[in-house]
Write a protein that holds these residues in place. Sequence first.
Motif, PDB file in Angstrom:
ATOM      1  N   UNK A   1       0.835  -1.200   0.000  1.00 50.37           N
ATOM      2  CA  UNK A   1       0.000   0.000   0.000  1.00 50.37           C
ATOM      3  C   UNK A   1       0.869   1.249   0.000  1.00 50.37           C
ATOM      4  N   UNK A   2       1.915   1.253   0.826  1.00 43.20           N
ATOM      5  CA  UNK A   2       2.801   2.411   0.858  1.00 43.20           C
ATOM      6  C   UNK A   2       3.549   2.565  -0.456  1.00 43.20           C
ATOM      7  N   UNK A   3       3.864   1.466  -1.107  1.00 40.57           N
ATOM      8  CA  UNK A   3       4.507   1.544  -2.420  1.00 40.57           C
ATOM      9  C   UNK A   3       3.574   2.225  -3.407  1.00 40.57           C
ATOM     10  N   UNK A   4       2.295   1.890  -3.358  1.00 40.66           N
ATOM     11  CA  UNK A   4       1.314   2.517  -4.244  1.00 40.66           C
ATOM     12  C   UNK A   4       1.174   3.999  -3.931  1.00 40.66           C
ATOM     13  N   UNK A   5       1.199   4.341  -2.652  1.00 40.30           N
ATOM     14  CA  UNK A   5       1.103   5.746  -2.255  1.00 40.30           C
ATOM     15  C   UNK A   5       2.309   6.521  -2.770  1.00 40.30           C
ATOM     16  N   UNK A   6       3.522   5.953  -2.602  1.00 41.30           N
ATOM     17  CA  UNK A   6       4.729   6.638  -3.097  1.00 41.30           C
ATOM     18  C   UNK A   6       4.672   6.818  -4.602  1.00 41.30           C
ATOM     19  N   UNK A   7       4.183   5.812  -5.314  1.00 36.92           N
ATOM     20  CA  UNK A   7       4.078   5.921  -6.764  1.00 36.92           C
ATOM     21  C   UNK A   7       3.073   7.005  -7.137  1.00 36.92           C
ATOM     22  N   UNK A   8       1.968   7.045  -6.430  1.00 31.13           N
ATOM     23  CA  UNK A   8       0.955   8.071  -6.693  1.00 31.13           C
ATOM     24  C   UNK A   8       1.498   9.462  -6.412  1.00 31.13           C
ATOM     25  N   UNK A   9       2.302   9.590  -5.368  1.00 29.70           N
ATOM     26  CA  UNK A   9       2.897  10.894  -5.054  1.00 29.70           C
ATOM     27  C   UNK A   9       3.889  11.313  -6.125  1.00 29.70           C
ATOM     28  N   UNK A  10       4.611  10.347  -6.689  1.00 24.12           N
ATOM     29  CA  UNK A  10       5.603  10.650  -7.712  1.00 24.12           C
ATOM     30  C   UNK A  10       4.956  10.979  -9.056  1.00 24.12           C
ATOM     31  N   UNK A  11       3.806  10.373  -9.337  1.00 28.19           N
ATOM     32  CA  UNK A  11       3.113  10.573 -10.616  1.00 28.19           C
ATOM     33  C   UNK A  11       1.648  10.914 -10.349  1.00 28.19           C
ATOM     34  N   UNK A  12       1.394  12.056  -9.715  1.00 30.97           N
ATOM     35  CA  UNK A  12       0.028  12.347  -9.277  1.00 30.97           C
ATOM     36  C   UNK A  12      -0.994  12.453 -10.398  1.00 30.97           C
ATOM     37  N   UNK A  13      -0.612  12.896 -11.545  1.00 33.64           N
ATOM     38  CA  UNK A  13      -1.587  13.087 -12.626  1.00 33.64           C
ATOM     39  C   UNK A  13      -2.298  11.790 -12.986  1.00 33.64           C
ATOM     40  N   UNK A  14      -1.620  10.661 -12.847  1.00 35.44           N
ATOM     41  CA  UNK A  14      -2.210   9.375 -13.206  1.00 35.44           C
ATOM     42  C   UNK A  14      -3.168   8.851 -12.152  1.00 35.44           C
TER      43      UNK A  14
END
Length: 86
Positions: free
Chosen positions: A58-71
Amino acid sequence: MATIAKTRMQIRIDPTLKEQGEKLFHSLGIDLSSAVSMFVAQAVHDGGMPFRPVADPLMAAVRKAEAEPAEYVGSAQNVRDMIDAL
């Protein structure tokens, strides 16, 4: 053509994981020993692990979302909004 010297290495691994790895790498046309050598070579090349170890998906998904917020953001304005939307 010169032969590259090799050394023997022993590792301990769960038998089921070893079997699964052998099947996977066989399907890719290499053996487990070659796969381990490729892993070590890539780690040396990268100067670290050739992948990012993650303890919490879940935290990996959050970090990815933070890095690529537009998606991922949609109408959310921050990570808390995204988690609340889940």
